[in-house]
Design an enzyme around this catalytic site. Structure first.
Site, PDB file in Angstrom:
ATOM      1  N   LYS A  77       0.682  -1.289   0.040  1.00 17.02           N
ATOM      2  CA  LYS A  77      -0.185   0.193   0.000  1.00 17.02           C
ATOM      3  C   LYS A  77       0.863   1.155   0.127  1.00 17.02           C
ATOM      4  CE  LYS A  77      -3.843   1.938   2.950  1.00 17.02           C
ATOM      5  NZ  LYS A  77      -4.694   1.668   4.121  1.00 17.02           N
ATOM      6  N   SER A 152      -9.543   1.585   3.399  1.00 17.01           N
ATOM      7  CA  SER A 152      -8.743   2.406   2.638  1.00 17.01           C
ATOM      8  C   SER A 152      -7.811   1.690   1.641  1.00 17.01           C
ATOM      9  CB  SER A 152      -7.965   3.514   3.462  1.00 17.01           C
ATOM     10  OG  SER A 152      -7.141   2.764   4.257  1.00 17.01           O
ATOM     11  N   SER A 176      -9.569  -1.066   7.406  1.00 17.89           N
ATOM     12  CA  SER A 176      -9.165  -0.984   6.045  1.00 17.89           C
ATOM     13  C   SER A 176      -8.331  -2.143   5.272  1.00 17.89           C
ATOM     14  CB  SER A 176      -8.133   0.300   6.076  1.00 17.89           C
ATOM     15  OG  SER A 176      -9.070   1.373   6.122  1.00 17.89           O
TER      16      SER A 176
HETATM   17  N1  GLN Z   1     -12.884   3.502   7.370  1.00 17.39           N
HETATM   18  C1  GLN Z   1     -12.254   3.594   8.502  1.00 17.39           C
HETATM   19  C2  GLN Z   1     -11.684   5.204   8.284  1.00 17.39           C
HETATM   20  O1  GLN Z   1     -11.693   5.839   7.719  1.00 17.39           O
HETATM   21  C3  GLN Z   1     -10.964   2.758   8.515  1.00 17.39           C
HETATM   22  C4  GLN Z   1      -9.689   3.410   7.952  1.00 17.39           C
HETATM   23  C5  GLN Z   1      -8.480   2.532   8.157  1.00 17.39           C
HETATM   24  O2  GLN Z   1      -8.559   1.215   8.677  1.00 17.39           O
HETATM   25  N2  GLN Z   1      -7.521   2.925   7.674  1.00 17.39           N
HETATM   26  O3  GLN Z   1     -11.249   5.555   9.498  1.00 17.39           O
END
Ligand code: GLN
Length: 476
Positions: A77, A152, A176
């Site tokens: 990532k 994400s 995410s």
């Molecule tokens: N959807 C969650 C957020 O927006 C998770 C993000 C993540 O795990 N990086 O914070």
């Protein structure tokens, strides 16, 4: 399509000279090119991957024993630093920034001869649930291009889903890795907090962030975790002892599972997901396991607590992108305040700005006690509650997300709805426990979805063994 089911099988075929690392890298490079529409990669390390494959092929020809990840093609990532390569957290503010060092977790993969094929698109600074907040544009779900891949770590999930690499790394602050895995029909593991070094992972919310793994088989995901689960002096929040990751898997063992009543009865939960999961619980019982319902009165507090704490941490972590320490620099300025203002206004996207504002608000004098301290109290309550749950049960089962992969653009203008959909995943980050999503089901929308399994802290081994069992039960 190559026909190796696991890394072990791939290594067997390499040793039989049925294929070479070069063949495999070329295959993935070709797949990446023909699937560019998915927008899964930010950058592909074509030359470097080919050179490395050749070197490894030569090593093998010389009779060198294969290291654990010999020739395993992995994508990372765009929040994981790789010395000399660009890393931007999919943000305009870090455009063209070159990593000054390599993240420890990635270093461990390289030391075992993995081949890194490129870095993947994601939501800006890992903030989001649909991969629609990226400086590089949306990522498409390979199963249905009109739908989001989740976020994400959407690019990393799609890279595995669409067979553009063997395994990939994402980061999981509140789901995410598990949620995009769920949306894409693959396995997504978030290890317990402190199991994988965060050194070299661009921070979103440091007390929540964990590097996680996307893969197709538990065997491969376990191997990758084993390689990365090493003590690292650069990360003081790591567990003192690595998790115990190898042990005999007693296939006849009967488990004590539970689920939180409120999670399956939640009004936001898609009815098909609820009924498939309930039916699956019955299958587990028919196989001799117990699946008990327990009451959990804290469910409504977890998303607010998560967003108060993570935005607070983010507002502090992201203060370094000011154009002095990090971040692109404007040429238009009158004074220092103007300089910061211009750099941050231009560099950050809308969602990141929203979270910085929210985070500074909840930390500000006068609101700290009402929001930040309260959220910390909720976190503490959750930890205590989960400790007590795990004193009676081996694992907690739950949905991963209230809906399967949704249509792109659907939630763009409704951040609250997006935040609320994190209801099932953030628990594991608030409490620091390991959790995984397993792709067990398919929805009538012709897209996959899965189930989430959570075990106690430092019980990654049991999590992986249970996952193996759950997949086998489903397949039989
Ligand atoms: N959807 C969650 C957020 O927006 C998770 C993000 C993540 O795990 N990086 O914070």
């Amino acid at each position: 399509m190559f026909s190796f089911s696991t890394i072990k099988n791939y290594h067997f075929q390499l040793q039989q000279n049925q294929l070479s690392c070069t063949d495999v890298v070329n295959y993935y490079l070709q797949r990446i090119k023909s699937n560019q529409v998915l927008n899964a990669f930010v950058e592909v390390y074509e030359k470097e991957a080919c050179t490395r494959a050749m070197e490894l092929d030569n090593l093998r020809k010389k009779g060198e024993p294969l290291k654990k990840l010999h020739g395993v093609v992995i994508a990372i990532k765009d929040v994981i630093c790789f010395k000399g390569h660009k890393v931007s957290a999919a943000s305009g503010i870090l455009q063209n920034f070159l990593s000054l060092y390599t993240a420890s977790a990635l270093q461990f993969l390289l030391e075992e001869d993995a081949i890194i094929i490129g870095n993947c698109n994601c939501d800006e600074f890992a903030m989001g649930s649909s991969n629609e907040n990226s400086f590089y544009g949306n990522v498409l779900n390979a199963a249905d291009h009109s739908r989001v891949p989740g976020g994400s770590s959407g690019g990393s999930a799609v890279a595995v889903q669409a067979d553009l690499c063997m395994l990939s790394l994402g980061s999981d602050t509140g789901g995410s890795v598990r949620q995009p895995a769920d949306f894409c029909g693959i396995i997504g593991l978030k290890p317990g907090y402190g199991s994988i070094s965060r050194y070299g992972l661009i921070a979103y919310a440091s007390s929540f962030d964990q590097i996680g793994i996307f893969g197709r088989t538990i065997e491969d995901v376990s191997l990758l975790l084993q390689v990365m689960n090493k003590k690292d002096l650069h990360d003081s929040t790591m567990n003192n002892e690595p998790a115990l990751l190898t042990g005999v898997n007693d296939k006849n063992r009967k488990y004590n599972f539970c689920y939180l009543k409120e999670t399956l009865e939640h009004t936001s939960l898609d009815t098909e997901i609820a009924s498939e999961i309930s039916a699956y619980f019955q299958t587990l019982r028919n196989n001799g396991h117990t699946v008990s319902e327990i009451n959990f009165d804290l469910l409504d507090y977890i998303v607010p607590a998560y967003y108060v704490l993570t935005t607070a941490e983010a507002s502090s972590n992201l203060s370094r992108y000011d154009g002095v320490r990090f971040g692109s620099v404007t040429d238009k300025m009158n004074d220092l305040t103007d300089f910061y203002f211009e750099n941050r206004t231009k560099g950050f996207g809308k969602e990141v700005k929203r979270r910085i504002m929210l985070g500074t608000f909840v930390l500000s004098a006068g609101y700290y006690d009402a929001y930040y301290r309260k959220a910390q109290q909720v976190r503490k309550l959750l930890v205590t509650r989960f400790d007590s749950i795990f004193s009676s049960y081996d694992a907690v089962l739950s949905p991963v997300s209230p809906t399967p992969a949704f249509k792109a653009g659907l939630k763009n203008n409704d951040p609250t709805a997006t935040y609320l959909a994190d209801i099932y995943t953030v628990i594991a980050n608030l409490t620091g426990i390991p959790a995984i999503s397993l792709p067990l089901f398919s929805h009538s929308y012709s897209i996959p979805f899965g189930i989430q399994v959570m075990t106690n802290r430092k019980e990654e081994l049991s999590l992986l063994q249970i996952s193996d069992l759950l997949i086998n039960i489903k397949n039989n």
